[in-house]
Every structure is written in C-alpha cells, then in structure tokens.
Design an enzyme around this catalytic site. Structure first.
Site, PDB file in Angstrom:
ATOM      1  N   ARG A  80       6.232  41.683  26.517  1.00 64.88           N
ATOM      2  CA  ARG A  80       6.500  40.788  27.649  1.00 64.88           C
ATOM      3  C   ARG A  80       5.159  40.202  28.089  1.00 64.88           C
ATOM      4  O   ARG A  80       4.098  40.775  27.839  1.00 64.88           O
ATOM      5  CB  ARG A  80       7.163  41.542  28.793  1.00 64.88           C
ATOM      6  CG  ARG A  80       8.536  42.130  28.398  1.00 64.88           C
ATOM      7  CD  ARG A  80       9.293  42.583  29.631  1.00 64.88           C
ATOM      8  NE  ARG A  80      10.492  43.344  29.277  1.00 64.88           N
ATOM      9  CZ  ARG A  80      11.671  42.793  29.021  1.00 64.88           C
ATOM     10  NH1 ARG A  80      11.814  41.485  29.049  1.00 64.88           N
ATOM     11  NH2 ARG A  80      12.709  43.556  28.725  1.00 64.88           N
TER      12      ARG A  80
ATOM     13  N   ASP B 152      21.793  41.649  27.599  1.00 62.68           N
ATOM     14  CA  ASP B 152      22.547  41.423  28.836  1.00 62.68           C
ATOM     15  C   ASP B 152      23.598  40.321  28.704  1.00 62.68           C
ATOM     16  O   ASP B 152      24.412  40.133  29.599  1.00 62.68           O
ATOM     17  CB  ASP B 152      21.588  41.054  29.978  1.00 62.68           C
ATOM     18  CG  ASP B 152      20.697  42.212  30.387  1.00 62.68           C
ATOM     19  OD1 ASP B 152      20.922  43.326  29.896  1.00 62.68           O
ATOM     20  OD2 ASP B 152      19.787  41.987  31.204  1.00 62.68           O
TER      21      ASP B 152
ATOM     22  N   GLY C 271      21.932  45.511  32.322  1.00 64.27           N
ATOM     23  CA  GLY C 271      22.487  44.302  32.934  1.00 64.27           C
ATOM     24  C   GLY C 271      21.745  44.026  34.219  1.00 64.27           C
ATOM     25  O   GLY C 271      22.099  44.552  35.268  1.00 64.27           O
TER      26      GLY C 271
HETATM   27  N1  ATP Z   1       8.790  30.214  32.069  1.00 62.86           N
HETATM   28  C1  ATP Z   1       8.173  30.678  30.972  1.00 62.86           C
HETATM   29  N2  ATP Z   1       7.327  29.890  30.275  1.00 62.86           N
HETATM   30  C2  ATP Z   1       6.698  30.349  29.173  1.00 62.86           C
HETATM   31  N3  ATP Z   1       6.854  31.597  28.686  1.00 62.86           N
HETATM   32  C3  ATP Z   1       7.674  32.427  29.329  1.00 62.86           C
HETATM   33  C4  ATP Z   1       8.374  32.014  30.507  1.00 62.86           C
HETATM   34  N4  ATP Z   1       9.126  33.058  30.935  1.00 62.86           N
HETATM   35  C5  ATP Z   1       8.884  34.068  30.066  1.00 62.86           C
HETATM   36  N5  ATP Z   1       8.035  33.690  29.104  1.00 62.86           N
HETATM   37  C6  ATP Z   1       7.533  34.517  28.001  1.00 62.86           C
HETATM   38  O1  ATP Z   1       8.619  34.905  27.170  1.00 62.86           O
HETATM   39  C7  ATP Z   1       8.447  36.240  26.713  1.00 62.86           C
HETATM   40  C8  ATP Z   1       9.673  37.054  26.971  1.00 62.86           C
HETATM   41  O2  ATP Z   1      10.114  36.916  28.325  1.00 62.86           O
HETATM   42  P1  ATP Z   1      10.891  38.092  29.065  1.00 62.86           P
HETATM   43  O3  ATP Z   1      10.046  39.306  29.080  1.00 62.86           O
HETATM   44  O4  ATP Z   1      11.362  37.568  30.360  1.00 62.86           O
HETATM   45  O5  ATP Z   1      12.089  38.455  28.110  1.00 62.86           O
HETATM   46  P2  ATP Z   1      13.340  37.607  27.657  1.00 62.86           P
HETATM   47  O6  ATP Z   1      12.947  36.702  26.554  1.00 62.86           O
HETATM   48  O7  ATP Z   1      13.957  36.950  28.846  1.00 62.86           O
HETATM   49  O8  ATP Z   1      14.258  38.710  27.035  1.00 62.86           O
HETATM   50  P3  ATP Z   1      15.149  39.804  27.821  1.00 62.86           P
HETATM   51  O9  ATP Z   1      15.267  39.377  29.244  1.00 62.86           O
HETATM   52  O10 ATP Z   1      16.438  39.776  27.092  1.00 62.86           O
HETATM   53  O11 ATP Z   1      14.425  41.070  27.646  1.00 62.86           O
HETATM   54  C9  ATP Z   1       7.213  36.785  27.395  1.00 62.86           C
HETATM   55  O12 ATP Z   1       6.165  36.815  26.457  1.00 62.86           O
HETATM   56  C10 ATP Z   1       6.939  35.807  28.525  1.00 62.86           C
HETATM   57  O13 ATP Z   1       5.560  35.645  28.779  1.00 62.86           O
HETATM   58  O1  F6P Z   2      12.114  48.322  30.118  1.00 64.99           O
HETATM   59  P1  F6P Z   2      12.036  47.056  29.372  1.00 64.99           P
HETATM   60  O2  F6P Z   2      11.845  47.237  27.915  1.00 64.99           O
HETATM   61  O3  F6P Z   2      11.051  46.085  29.916  1.00 64.99           O
HETATM   62  O4  F6P Z   2      13.434  46.347  29.458  1.00 64.99           O
HETATM   63  C1  F6P Z   2      14.408  46.582  30.413  1.00 64.99           C
HETATM   64  C2  F6P Z   2      15.211  45.339  30.666  1.00 64.99           C
HETATM   65  O5  F6P Z   2      15.449  44.636  29.483  1.00 64.99           O
HETATM   66  C3  F6P Z   2      16.813  44.274  29.384  1.00 64.99           C
HETATM   67  O6  F6P Z   2      17.398  45.138  28.447  1.00 64.99           O
HETATM   68  C4  F6P Z   2      16.955  42.864  28.938  1.00 64.99           C
HETATM   69  O7  F6P Z   2      16.377  42.762  27.659  1.00 64.99           O
HETATM   70  C5  F6P Z   2      17.386  44.513  30.760  1.00 64.99           C
HETATM   71  O8  F6P Z   2      18.733  44.836  30.741  1.00 64.99           O
HETATM   72  C6  F6P Z   2      16.517  45.619  31.265  1.00 64.99           C
HETATM   73  O9  F6P Z   2      16.409  45.613  32.663  1.00 64.99           O
END
Ligand code: ATP
Ligand code: F6P
Ligand code: MG
Length: 508
Positions: free
Chosen positions: A215, A271, A315
C-alpha cells in the site's frame, strides 16, 4: 450506427510509419482529439463525463436517431499518437482460434450497462466489448510488458498473473513480461522478475501474489520514468479502487509524455466494492471460504448451552462478503453490514433478537462485516483515526467490541450465562487460492486485458458488465464505491432468509 473512432483500431491508419520509443524527455505532442464529426471524447479519464455517440446516415450527415444511446469509451493510443502503425493480429495464425467462427470482436460491439429497460426508454450507457481486434498496435517481438499487484490480497491474483504471461505468449507470441515486485513502489525501488509460462506454470494453486503487494508508494512520475527507462510498453495493473486510481494517474502521465504504452487495469478487491463490474474475482472464493468459519461457529454454539457465535468477515465499506456468506450458509441468524446501521438496546434491537433466538433455538450465529458499527467502537474506545499507507482508514475491531457488549448485557443485565465464541477468519478467507469458477473468471479477465492492450486501448479497466467482458474507462470504476443497496431486492432476500431485525425502528 457507426461507432468507429477515427482513433480506434479500425485499420484507418497506414502501416508505413514506425515509431521509435520516445526518450524520457521527449517533448509532448499536442493532445490529439478524435474527429469530432465522428465522435467527441472526454479529455480526462478521471473526471468522468458520459459521452453521447452520434449516428450518421449514408451521406455521413449526423442524424438524430440514436435513441439516447451513450457510449462511454476508453482512450486509445492513437488519440495522442495518430500515426501509430498497425499489424495483423497474430490470432489469425493461432491454432487455438483456427476454427473459431468470429475470432475478432466487431468494433461496433458494445455492452449495455442496464439490461432491464422499459419500452421507449433511452438506450442508455454502453461500454466497448472486450476481445481481440483484427489489427494490433504492437509487434509481438517488440512488446515489453509488465505486471504489478497492489493493495490487499485476494484469491486469484496469481491466476491473473499466470494468464497474462501465458496469454501474451501463447496468443500473441510475446516473450518479455516483467514482474514488478512489491506494488507501485516496486517500479522505482526494486529489481524486476522475468516471467515466462514456465515460471508461472503452477502459481494459480497458491494464494497471495508471487509479485508481492504493498500500500502507498505511488509516485506517478517516478513510476512513468521507470516505465520509460525499462522500455516497457504494456502495463498490467492488478488492484482495487486505489490501485485503479493509480493506474489512471499513470495513464494520464503516459498520455502527457505521448508514450506508446498501453495501461490496462484488472480490478481486484475481495470486498467487491468496485463499481460497474458484475463482481470482482476472488469474491466467490471468499464467500465459499467464509462458509467454513460460519460452519465452525455454528457447530460450536450448537454444542453448548446459550451459544452465541460471532464471525467477522472482511468488508470495509461494503458488506457483500457478509451478505452473500449469510445467504449461502443458512446457519446465520443475523448479518450486520456497514450499509445498514444497527442498534443494540430496546425494541427491535440486537440484544432482544439474540435473546429471542436463544430462547427458540438455544444458540445464535451473527456474521458481521468488519466495517459495520465502526461509529460505536470508536466512541467506546475513544480511538484516534489511523490510516494505512494508502490513506485508508484503519478499522477498529467490531467483532471484539460486540462480543464484549453481548457478554456484558446477558451476564450483567439479564443475569444469564451465555457461551460466546468469536471467530475472526478475515485473513484466512483472502489468503486461499481461487476456486474453479474464479480461476475461469481470472483467465477471461487476463485475456481480455491482453486483447485490449494489444489493440492499442489504454487507460481502461476490464471487467464483466452483465456477464460480458467490457473495456471500461478507469474513471468510471473509481468514481463511486460499490455498496450493498438496502433498497435493492438482495438485502430484502437476506432479511427474508434470516428473519432478522431490519433495525429501521427508531430506537429508544
Ligand atoms: N488516488 C490515488 N492516486 C494514485 N495512487 C493511489 C490512489 N489511491 C491509492 N493509490 C495507490 O494504489 C495502491 C493500492 O491502494 P489501496 O491500498 O487503497 O488498495 P486498493 O487498490 O484499493 O485495494 P484493496 O482496497 O482491495 O485492498 C497503493 O500503492 C496506493 O498508493
Ligand atoms: O490489513 P491489510 O492487508 O492492509 O488489509 C485489510 C483490508 O483489505 C481489504 O481486504 C481490502 O483489500 C479490506 O477488507 C481490509 O480492511
Ligand atoms: Mg480499496
């Protein structure tokens, strides 16, 4: 209705010009807009505006008989590189497609977002149908593809990786696929991994991602610099809503620098919170895996007196896993999700319901999504809001909170001993490999993404819309979060199945 774009792969450009890869400091060309007579296109994929398609008669004069047809189209490399050469699609010579009747998707094929319509209603929003096109914009031997996985885990990520590598190789003869390790930041802070069909052969049997994920760390300029420096021209980005926003930013920068680089997003989220698509891969596996936890809770509470089982599922903002796991199980008495506020005390409250079920059945099973009732937990523990590296709010443990509340209520207020079992299988349900149907789904996603990238589409997310795969503008899937709509019939079906309280009464 003519849906061909002046900038789309409809064989409209001569094959004469070869395009060298622009250096990192290449001066951007002016933004190329498609022929406005044929189509008008939004210049931004992040702020999303539906675009009305225009129909033409035989004399190429605009007509007004499109019946409210709207095509929400995806960008194409020729938008800013109008002279890109095209090549015959290698699928023409593929044994796999040798006897397929319609190997190539017609440029006119679109998918309707709404399939339930009324007579006389506008035809509404459509997306471009995914699939192979007659012409491709990359010579297979010149493709340098890369794959990156970001965000949380989800069953099936390895299957998507495998199928991108194998699909590129077996369908298009592409030999160079790089794995970017550790999410977005891996572009600029780690070495790449060479991926071949042999390397990825059995990775679909493993949970997680062989590329690792992370992340935070999205630095658009550094990422695109790295794409240029490595000569990468196809970028496959697997991740959730945040990741897709990152993919949109990468696409915008690629467009700004006028790079012949296709950026394809493959939506991933356990989710199921990504808008527009029917559902996300790994979701069915997660629901299936959740059954094991629910079943365990049920066995435990059935075997004791006044057993109360609580199972917490993932979720954050969307209770889909909890809702579908509840519907599938039938051992669940009550399902709590973030979209549906609940209360504990008084008439129609959770305590009353638990007591009633204990009286009737001797046990009760509650399934709750991790994002449910967060407001209660934060009030009670006086927590400060913490965020993860991507800026997502870190959730407090609603399961522990509820367990304690139920215990206190029954022992202290009702003077009744209850046997509480709290199960938190959250990471277990997303760490498993994907099941058979998700594996097939992942294969389709990967192959559709490959066909789109090879055909020169970019800045798109691929996914099923009403069961057919489509190329969807990234901005369209990130502009809203897919949540359980309490006003839709599915939530009513759950309420009808569990006969739980709706929590709609004003609580005293
Ligand atoms: N608005 C944004 N612009 C550019 N990069 C972003 C933005 N939001 C998130 N990212 C990048 O996307 C990557 C993943 O984002 P995030 O951790 O929110 O998970 P996700 O892709 O939403 O997956 P999930 O929520 O299912 O775990 C991260 O490296 C984060 O820096
Ligand atoms: O603990 P982590 O790996 O950051 O992820 C937890 C979160 O990621 C999700 O599984 C979404 O990818 C959410 O349901 C949960 O809150
Ligand atoms: Mg997310």
């Amino acid at each position: 209705m003519d849906l061909s774009l002046s900038s789309s792969p409809n064989l409209q450009f001569p094959l004469t010009k070869t395009l060298s890869f622009p250096s990192r400091f290449h001066k951007p060309l002016p933004f190329f807009t498609s022929n406005p007579q044929i189509y008008s296109r939004s210049s931004s994929i992040t702020s999303y505006h539906p675009i009305r398609a225009q129909t033409f008669n035989q004399n190429n004069t605009p007509t007004d008989d499109d019946d409210g047809f709207v095509l929400e189209d995806v960008p194409h490399l020729t938008n800013f590189l109008p002279d890109l050469p095209t090549y015959p699609n290698p699928l023409n010579y593929s044994q796999a497609y040798a006897i397929v009747k319609d190997t190539f998707v017609s440029p006119e094929d679109v998918l309707a977002q709404q399939i339930v319509v009324q007579k006389g209603s506008p035809r509404g929003v459509h997306f471009r149908r995914a699939g192979p096109r007659e012409k491709v914009y990359f010579k297979p031997e010149e493709v340098r593809a890369c794959i990156v996985t970001c965000g949380g885990l989800c069953p099936g990520i390895n299957t998507v990786i495998r199928e991108i590598v194998c699909g590129l190789n077996y369908m298009y003869g592409v030999n160079t696929v790089l794995g970017i390790e550790g999410g977005y930041r891996g572009f600029y802070s780690k070495n790449t991994m060479e991926l071949s069909p042999k390397v990825v052969n059995d990775i679909h049997k493993r949970g997680g991602t062989i590329l690792q994920t992370s992340r935070g760390g999205h630095d658009t300029n550094k990422i695109v610099d790295n794409i240029q420096d490595r000569g990468i021209n196809q970028v496959y980005i697997i991740g959730g809503d945040g990741t897709q926003k990152g993919a949109a930013a990468i696409y915008k920068e690629v467009e700004k620098r006028c790079l012949p680089v296709a950026v394809a997003g493959i939506p991933k989220t356990i989710d199921n919170d990504i808008a527009v698509i029917d559902k996300s891969f790994g979701f069915d596996t997660a629901v299936e895996e959740a059954q094991r936890a629910i079943n365990a809770a049920h066995v435990e509470v059935e075997s004791v007196e006044n057993g109360v089982g609580i199972v917490k599922l993932m979720g954050r903002y969307s209770g889909f896993i909890a809702m579908f796991a509840t519907l599938a199980s039938r051992d669940v008495d009550c399902c709590l999700i973030p979209e549906s506020p609940f209360y504990l005390e008084g008439q129609g409250g959770l305590f009353e319901f638990v007591q009633q079920r204990l009286k009737e059945n001797g046990h009760v099973v509650i399934v709750l999504a991790e994002g449910a009732g967060q407001e209660y937990v934060s009030q009670s523990v006086n927590a400060t809001e913490e965020k993860d590296a991507s800026g997502n709010k870190l959730l407090l443990d609603i399961g522990l909170w509820l367990t304690q509340k139920i215990k206190d209520h029954f022992t202290m207020v009702k003077k009744m001993a209850v046997n509480l079992k709290y199960i938190d299988p959250t990471y277990m349900i997303r760490a498993v490999p994907s099941n058979a149907s998700d594996n097939i789904y992942c294969t389709l996603l990967a192959q559709s993404a490959i066909h789109g990238a090879m055909a020169g589409y970019s800045g798109f997310t691929v996914g099923p819309v009403n069961s057919r795969h489509a190329y969807i503008p990234i901005g369209r899937v990130t502009e809203a979060t897919n949540v359980v709509k309490l006003t839709d019939r599915m939530w009513a079906r759950l309420l009808a199945s569990t006969n739980q309280p709706t929590f709609l009464n004003t609580h005293e």
